[in-house]
Motif scaffolding. Structure first.
Motif, PDB file in Angstrom:
ATOM      1  N   ASP A 104       0.827  -1.211   0.000  1.00  0.00           N
ATOM      2  CA  ASP A 104       0.000   0.000   0.000  1.00  0.00           C
ATOM      3  C   ASP A 104       0.862   1.262   0.000  1.00  0.00           C
ATOM      4  OD1 ASP A 104      -2.364  -1.420  -0.025  1.00  0.00           O
ATOM      5  OD2 ASP A 104      -2.633  -1.358   2.151  1.00  0.00           O
ATOM      6  N   GLN A 105       1.919   1.278   0.825  1.00  0.00           N
ATOM      7  CA  GLN A 105       2.785   2.454   0.887  1.00  0.00           C
ATOM      8  C   GLN A 105       3.467   2.724  -0.444  1.00  0.00           C
ATOM      9  OE1 GLN A 105       5.341   3.138   4.398  1.00  0.00           O
ATOM     10  NE2 GLN A 105       4.405   1.308   5.270  1.00  0.00           N
ATOM     11  N   MET A 106       3.915   1.654  -1.121  1.00  0.00           N
ATOM     12  CA  MET A 106       4.569   1.831  -2.422  1.00  0.00           C
ATOM     13  C   MET A 106       3.587   2.360  -3.466  1.00  0.00           C
ATOM     14  SD  MET A 106       7.317  -1.309  -2.764  1.00  0.00           S
ATOM     15  CE  MET A 106       6.319  -2.638  -2.075  1.00  0.00           C
ATOM     16  N   ILE A 107       2.385   1.831  -3.475  1.00  0.00           N
ATOM     17  CA  ILE A 107       1.382   2.282  -4.439  1.00  0.00           C
ATOM     18  C   ILE A 107       0.974   3.728  -4.157  1.00  0.00           C
ATOM     19  CG2 ILE A 107      -0.996   1.947  -5.236  1.00  0.00           C
ATOM     20  CD1 ILE A 107      -0.511  -1.098  -4.748  1.00  0.00           C
ATOM     21  N   GLN A 108       0.766   4.064  -2.891  1.00  0.00           N
ATOM     22  CA  GLN A 108       0.362   5.425  -2.529  1.00  0.00           C
ATOM     23  C   GLN A 108       1.434   6.454  -2.897  1.00  0.00           C
ATOM     24  OE1 GLN A 108      -0.354   4.925   1.650  1.00  0.00           O
ATOM     25  NE2 GLN A 108      -2.192   3.681   1.319  1.00  0.00           N
ATOM     26  N   THR A 109       2.696   6.094  -2.712  1.00  0.00           N
ATOM     27  CA  THR A 109       3.784   7.031  -2.988  1.00  0.00           C
ATOM     28  C   THR A 109       4.162   7.045  -4.461  1.00  0.00           C
ATOM     29  OG1 THR A 109       4.678   6.598  -0.773  1.00  0.00           O
ATOM     30  CG2 THR A 109       6.140   7.671  -2.342  1.00  0.00           C
ATOM     31  N   ASN A 110       4.440   5.860  -5.021  1.00  0.00           N
ATOM     32  CA  ASN A 110       4.995   5.762  -6.365  1.00  0.00           C
ATOM     33  C   ASN A 110       3.970   5.998  -7.462  1.00  0.00           C
ATOM     34  OD1 ASN A 110       7.095   4.891  -4.754  1.00  0.00           O
ATOM     35  ND2 ASN A 110       7.235   2.850  -5.633  1.00  0.00           N
ATOM     36  N   TYR A 143      12.217  -5.028 -16.215  1.00  0.00           N
ATOM     37  CA  TYR A 143      12.811  -6.345 -15.978  1.00  0.00           C
ATOM     38  C   TYR A 143      12.381  -6.881 -14.622  1.00  0.00           C
ATOM     39  CZ  TYR A 143      15.772  -4.339 -19.605  1.00  0.00           C
ATOM     40  OH  TYR A 143      16.220  -3.724 -20.743  1.00  0.00           O
ATOM     41  N   PRO A 144      11.623  -7.969 -14.593  1.00  0.00           N
ATOM     42  CA  PRO A 144      11.219  -8.534 -13.304  1.00  0.00           C
ATOM     43  C   PRO A 144      12.395  -9.206 -12.604  1.00  0.00           C
ATOM     44  CG  PRO A 144      10.510  -9.957 -15.086  1.00  0.00           C
ATOM     45  CD  PRO A 144      11.091  -8.729 -15.733  1.00  0.00           C
ATOM     46  N   TYR A 145      12.367  -9.204 -11.300  1.00  0.00           N
ATOM     47  CA  TYR A 145      13.379  -9.907 -10.512  1.00  0.00           C
ATOM     48  C   TYR A 145      12.735 -10.364  -9.212  1.00  0.00           C
ATOM     49  CZ  TYR A 145      13.770  -5.424  -8.031  1.00  0.00           C
ATOM     50  OH  TYR A 145      13.490  -4.279  -7.325  1.00  0.00           O
ATOM     51  N   SER A 146      13.328 -11.354  -8.597  1.00  0.00           N
ATOM     52  CA  SER A 146      12.781 -11.918  -7.366  1.00  0.00           C
ATOM     53  C   SER A 146      12.677 -10.847  -6.285  1.00  0.00           C
ATOM     54  CB  SER A 146      13.674 -13.060  -6.872  1.00  0.00           C
ATOM     55  OG  SER A 146      13.169 -13.605  -5.683  1.00  0.00           O
ATOM     56  N   GLY A 147      11.497 -10.687  -5.712  1.00  0.00           N
ATOM     57  CA  GLY A 147      11.272  -9.683  -4.684  1.00  0.00           C
ATOM     58  C   GLY A 147      10.863  -8.328  -5.235  1.00  0.00           C
ATOM     59  N   GLY A 148      10.814  -8.195  -6.562  1.00  0.00           N
ATOM     60  CA  GLY A 148      10.459  -6.900  -7.156  1.00  0.00           C
ATOM     61  C   GLY A 148       8.969  -6.622  -7.131  1.00  0.00           C
ATOM     62  N   ASN A 149       8.174  -7.660  -7.209  1.00  0.00           N
ATOM     63  CA  ASN A 149       6.699  -7.651  -7.267  1.00  0.00           C
ATOM     64  C   ASN A 149       6.044  -6.274  -7.394  1.00  0.00           C
ATOM     65  OD1 ASN A 149       6.595  -7.153  -4.200  1.00  0.00           O
ATOM     66  ND2 ASN A 149       7.486  -9.204  -4.250  1.00  0.00           N
ATOM     67  N   VAL A 150       5.482  -5.731  -6.331  1.00  0.00           N
ATOM     68  CA  VAL A 150       4.691  -4.496  -6.451  1.00  0.00           C
ATOM     69  C   VAL A 150       5.565  -3.275  -6.740  1.00  0.00           C
ATOM     70  CG1 VAL A 150       3.274  -2.856  -5.136  1.00  0.00           C
ATOM     71  CG2 VAL A 150       2.649  -5.259  -5.212  1.00  0.00           C
ATOM     72  N   TYR A 151       6.790  -3.241  -6.239  1.00  0.00           N
ATOM     73  CA  TYR A 151       7.668  -2.125  -6.581  1.00  0.00           C
ATOM     74  C   TYR A 151       7.851  -2.052  -8.091  1.00  0.00           C
ATOM     75  CZ  TYR A 151      11.793   0.734  -7.296  1.00  0.00           C
ATOM     76  OH  TYR A 151      12.664   1.694  -7.756  1.00  0.00           O
ATOM     77  N   GLY A 152       8.180  -3.177  -8.716  1.00  0.00           N
ATOM     78  CA  GLY A 152       8.334  -3.205 -10.168  1.00  0.00           C
ATOM     79  C   GLY A 152       7.049  -2.819 -10.880  1.00  0.00           C
ATOM     80  N   ALA A 153       5.928  -3.270 -10.336  1.00  0.00           N
ATOM     81  CA  ALA A 153       4.637  -2.942 -10.949  1.00  0.00           C
ATOM     82  C   ALA A 153       4.356  -1.445 -10.898  1.00  0.00           C
ATOM     83  CB  ALA A 153       3.520  -3.713 -10.255  1.00  0.00           C
ATOM     84  N   THR A 154       4.734  -0.795  -9.785  1.00  0.00           N
ATOM     85  CA  THR A 154       4.507   0.650  -9.695  1.00  0.00           C
ATOM     86  C   THR A 154       5.359   1.389 -10.720  1.00  0.00           C
ATOM     87  OG1 THR A 154       6.206   1.046  -7.975  1.00  0.00           O
ATOM     88  CG2 THR A 154       3.955   0.542  -7.240  1.00  0.00           C
ATOM     89  N   LYS A 155       6.582   0.927 -10.952  1.00  0.00           N
ATOM     90  CA  LYS A 155       7.457   1.602 -11.905  1.00  0.00           C
ATOM     91  C   LYS A 155       7.036   1.311 -13.343  1.00  0.00           C
ATOM     92  CE  LYS A 155       9.955   3.760  -8.943  1.00  0.00           C
ATOM     93  NZ  LYS A 155       9.882   5.237  -8.822  1.00  0.00           N
TER      94      LYS A 155
END
Length: 252
Positions: A104-110, A143-155
């Motif tokens: 939620d924090q990543m989506i709200q900020t990014n 580029y997806p990477y292990s642990g990137g999940n929602v952070y990568g999706a926001t970018k």
């Protein structure tokens, strides 16, 4: 030095944002330096008392963004350049284990904060018939990477949002750029993400990563191009990094 214009930089209290703020002032701009940590902004403003306006802003509080923008001093109202730098990554756990609060924090900020701030500023740019919006994306959006999940999706969202924004603004003089760095050291990024200083330090062990100054230099170059030139997106990595190949899980 004559003022070239007004730049609005989010996440200006540290890392990319602080380096970009320094560079924009050096290039002749007056800067609205926005971030949550007002004391760090005040320290920054003390170095350039006439060129920097420190603005306490948490872009997750989207209901406050418009009123804060409307209350800017008259001399800082005509924003020529918006640099959407504020963002964060939290955690590297796989999907089953990661905290929903972190997502939620990543989506709200990014994402949410970025699009709300952009919407509130872009109208003035259109009225004045000038402006440049720059967002700090990431290679994680491609580029997806292990642990990137929602952070990568926001970018990935930011990358597509910026391309669509450019499309919507076709026929206007507003420029739109997404800058997508790879491994970059010397900032708080990994400390925030991992919440462990040693683990954060290990991320960059044996590497020569990009620096915040490299990002600021890139922003300066993009902004300084002739007004008819638009750089849609820039993907940049240190030479010690590459997109790599696809990973395969094999049974013993």
């Amino acid at each position: 030095m004559n003022c070239k214009g007004i730049a609005f930089v989010t996440g200006a209290s540290a890392g990319f944002g602080q380096a970009i703020t320094h560079r924009m002032v050096h290039d002749g701009y007056h800067v609205i330096a926005a971030a949550r940590r007002k004391e760090k902004l005040d320290q920054l403003a003390q170095q350039y008392p006439k060129q920097i306006y420190p603005l306490e802003l948490d872009i997750r509080n989207v209901s406050h963004i418009k009123s804060i923008i409307d209350q800017l001093p008259a001399s800082f109202q005509s924003i020529d350049i918006l640099i959407n730098n504020a963002g964060l990554a939290l955690g590297i756990e796989p999907v089953p284990q990661i905290s929903l609060d972190h997502w939620d924090q990543m989506i709200q900020t990014n994402v949410t904060g970025l699009i709300h701030l952009t919407q509130h500023i872009i109208g003035g740019m259109l009225e004045r018939k000038r402006g440049h919006i720059i967002s700090l994306g990431s290679i994680a959006g491609t580029y997806p990477y292990s642990g990137g999940n929602v952070y990568g999706a926001t970018k990935a969202f930011v990358a597509q949002f910026m391309l669509n924004l450019k499309t919507d603004l076709l026929g206007t003089p507003i420029r739109i750029t997404n800058i997508e760095p790879g491994l970059c050291g010397g900032t708080e990024f990994s400390n925030v993400r991992l919440n462990d200083h040693q683990k954060a330090k290990n991320v960059y062990a044996g590497t020569t990563p990009l620096t915040a100054q490299d990002i600021a230099e890139t922003v300066s170059w993009v902004v300084g191009l002739p007004p008819h030139v638009n750089i849609n997106r820039i993907e940049m990595m240190p030479v010690c990094q590459a997109p790599g190949g696809l990973s395969v899980s094999r049974k013993e």
